[in-house]
Motif scaffolding. Structure first.
Motif, PDB file in Angstrom:
ATOM      1  N   LYS A  18       6.195  -8.875  -8.306  1.00 36.00           N
ATOM      2  CA  LYS A  18       7.069  -8.433  -9.468  1.00 36.00           C
ATOM      3  C   LYS A  18       6.576  -8.684 -10.887  1.00 36.00           C
ATOM      4  CE  LYS A  18      10.617  -7.413  -6.381  1.00 36.00           C
ATOM      5  NZ  LYS A  18       9.841  -6.588  -5.516  1.00 36.00           N
ATOM      6  N   LYS A  62       1.088  -6.358  -3.069  1.00 38.42           N
ATOM      7  CA  LYS A  62       1.964  -4.824  -3.160  1.00 38.42           C
ATOM      8  C   LYS A  62       3.255  -5.352  -3.538  1.00 38.42           C
ATOM      9  CE  LYS A  62      -0.041  -1.688   0.299  1.00 38.42           C
ATOM     10  NZ  LYS A  62       0.023  -1.054   1.438  1.00 38.42           N
ATOM     11  N   GLN A 114      -1.740  -4.766 -14.424  1.00 37.54           N
ATOM     12  CA  GLN A 114      -0.998  -3.808 -14.522  1.00 37.54           C
ATOM     13  C   GLN A 114       0.023  -3.391 -13.070  1.00 37.54           C
ATOM     14  OE1 GLN A 114       1.306  -1.385 -15.419  1.00 37.54           O
ATOM     15  NE2 GLN A 114       0.261  -1.396 -17.215  1.00 37.54           N
ATOM     16  N   LEU A 115       0.841  -3.605 -12.937  1.00 38.57           N
ATOM     17  CA  LEU A 115       1.886  -3.522 -11.863  1.00 38.57           C
ATOM     18  C   LEU A 115       2.099  -2.168 -11.422  1.00 38.57           C
ATOM     19  CD1 LEU A 115       3.883  -6.521 -11.859  1.00 38.57           C
ATOM     20  CD2 LEU A 115       1.719  -6.366 -10.742  1.00 38.57           C
ATOM     21  N   ASN A 116       1.721  -1.175 -12.520  1.00 35.34           N
ATOM     22  CA  ASN A 116       2.304   0.177 -12.383  1.00 35.34           C
ATOM     23  C   ASN A 116       1.326   1.141 -12.793  1.00 35.34           C
ATOM     24  OD1 ASN A 116       3.760   2.334 -11.623  1.00 35.34           O
ATOM     25  ND2 ASN A 116       5.400   2.013 -13.389  1.00 35.34           N
ATOM     26  N   TYR A 130      -4.149   1.180  -3.042  1.00 33.59           N
ATOM     27  CA  TYR A 130      -2.879   0.851  -3.715  1.00 33.59           C
ATOM     28  C   TYR A 130      -3.266  -0.386  -4.833  1.00 33.59           C
ATOM     29  CZ  TYR A 130      -0.372   3.879  -0.445  1.00 33.59           C
ATOM     30  OH  TYR A 130      -0.096   4.705   0.318  1.00 33.59           O
ATOM     31  N   LYS A 132      -0.642   4.524 -14.021  1.00 36.56           N
ATOM     32  CA  LYS A 132      -0.078   5.854 -14.043  1.00 36.56           C
ATOM     33  C   LYS A 132      -1.188   6.982 -13.473  1.00 36.56           C
ATOM     34  CE  LYS A 132       2.422   4.348 -17.783  1.00 36.56           C
ATOM     35  NZ  LYS A 132       2.489   3.036 -17.268  1.00 36.56           N
ATOM     36  N   ARG A 191      -2.173  -1.930  -9.866  1.00 37.97           N
ATOM     37  CA  ARG A 191      -1.454  -1.534  -8.419  1.00 37.97           C
ATOM     38  C   ARG A 191      -0.838  -0.178  -8.761  1.00 37.97           C
ATOM     39  NH1 ARG A 191       3.245  -5.288  -6.934  1.00 37.97           N
ATOM     40  NH2 ARG A 191       4.393  -4.121  -8.401  1.00 37.97           N
ATOM     41  N   SER A 192      -1.090   0.719  -7.754  1.00 41.39           N
ATOM     42  CA  SER A 192      -0.527   2.068  -7.801  1.00 41.39           C
ATOM     43  C   SER A 192       0.706   2.255  -6.606  1.00 41.39           C
ATOM     44  CB  SER A 192      -1.522   3.032  -7.471  1.00 41.39           C
ATOM     45  OG  SER A 192      -0.823   4.213  -7.241  1.00 41.39           O
ATOM     46  N   GLU A 193       2.016   2.290  -7.108  1.00 36.16           N
ATOM     47  CA  GLU A 193       3.157   2.605  -6.129  1.00 36.16           C
ATOM     48  C   GLU A 193       2.811   3.689  -5.228  1.00 36.16           C
ATOM     49  OE1 GLU A 193       5.806   0.526  -6.262  1.00 36.16           O
ATOM     50  OE2 GLU A 193       5.074  -0.429  -7.805  1.00 36.16           O
ATOM     51  N   LYS A 194       2.218   4.831  -5.736  1.00 39.47           N
ATOM     52  CA  LYS A 194       2.059   5.928  -4.851  1.00 39.47           C
ATOM     53  C   LYS A 194       0.686   5.953  -3.925  1.00 39.47           C
ATOM     54  CE  LYS A 194       4.728   9.153  -7.509  1.00 39.47           C
ATOM     55  NZ  LYS A 194       4.787   9.028  -9.186  1.00 39.47           N
TER      56      LYS A 194
END
Length: 151
Positions: A140, A137, A16-18, A101, A20, A85-88
């Motif tokens: 894609k 990080k 999971q690249l994003n 991250y 929540k 991965r967490s963007e924030k």
């Protein structure tokens, strides 16, 4: 002796690249949700208890923006790794007190030998390299993540 490699335990459904999640508890739940959806759990509660117990003893936030929660449980069908991965970034009570991250959830059956320690060691060694962390990080696609460990 057969040696399990990181890439053998990763698959696209478990990436999971994003994420929540906004905190440590949420990220653990989200990673376990992904593990459960991939069909690797026979007893989610048992596995979740094992992971939380480990976290209560010491944080698996190893620093450098990385956390490697893990658990050994009868609720796990076969060894696997979930990548998130967490963007924030998430406050994970890491050793260096910096946000995490990149997350790897390692799940192994209770009756497995200590192969998870071998995988944990491989993962930790790989993640010491800044180019691996940067690659994760900036990945894609799920295939990009897997490709980093195929080398």
């Amino acid at each position: 002796m057969f040696k399990i490699k990181i890439v053998d335990l990763l698959n696209e459904k478990g990436i999971q690249l994003n994420l929540k999640a906004k905190n440590k508890e949420e990220v653990l739940k989200e990673l376990i949700d992904i593990l459960e959806a991939s069909g690797q759990l026979s007893n989610r509660d048992d596995f979740e208890r094992a992971v939380l117990e480990r976290e209560n003893n010491f944080s698996t936030g190893i620093g450098m923006g990385v956390a490697i929660p893990h658990g050994k449980s009868n609720g796990v069908k076969e060894a696997s790794i979930i990548f998130g991965r967490s963007e924030k970034g998430i406050d994970y009570q890491s050793m260096d007190e910096a946000p995490a991250y990149i997350f790897f959830l390692i799940a192994v059956p209770a009756d497995s030998n200590n192969e998870h320690l071998n995988v944990l060691s491989q993962l930790s060694r790989s993640l010491m390299h800044s180019e691996i962390r940067e690659g994760l990080k900036n990945a894609k696609t799920a295939q990009d993540v897997i490709g980093i460990f195929e080398q």
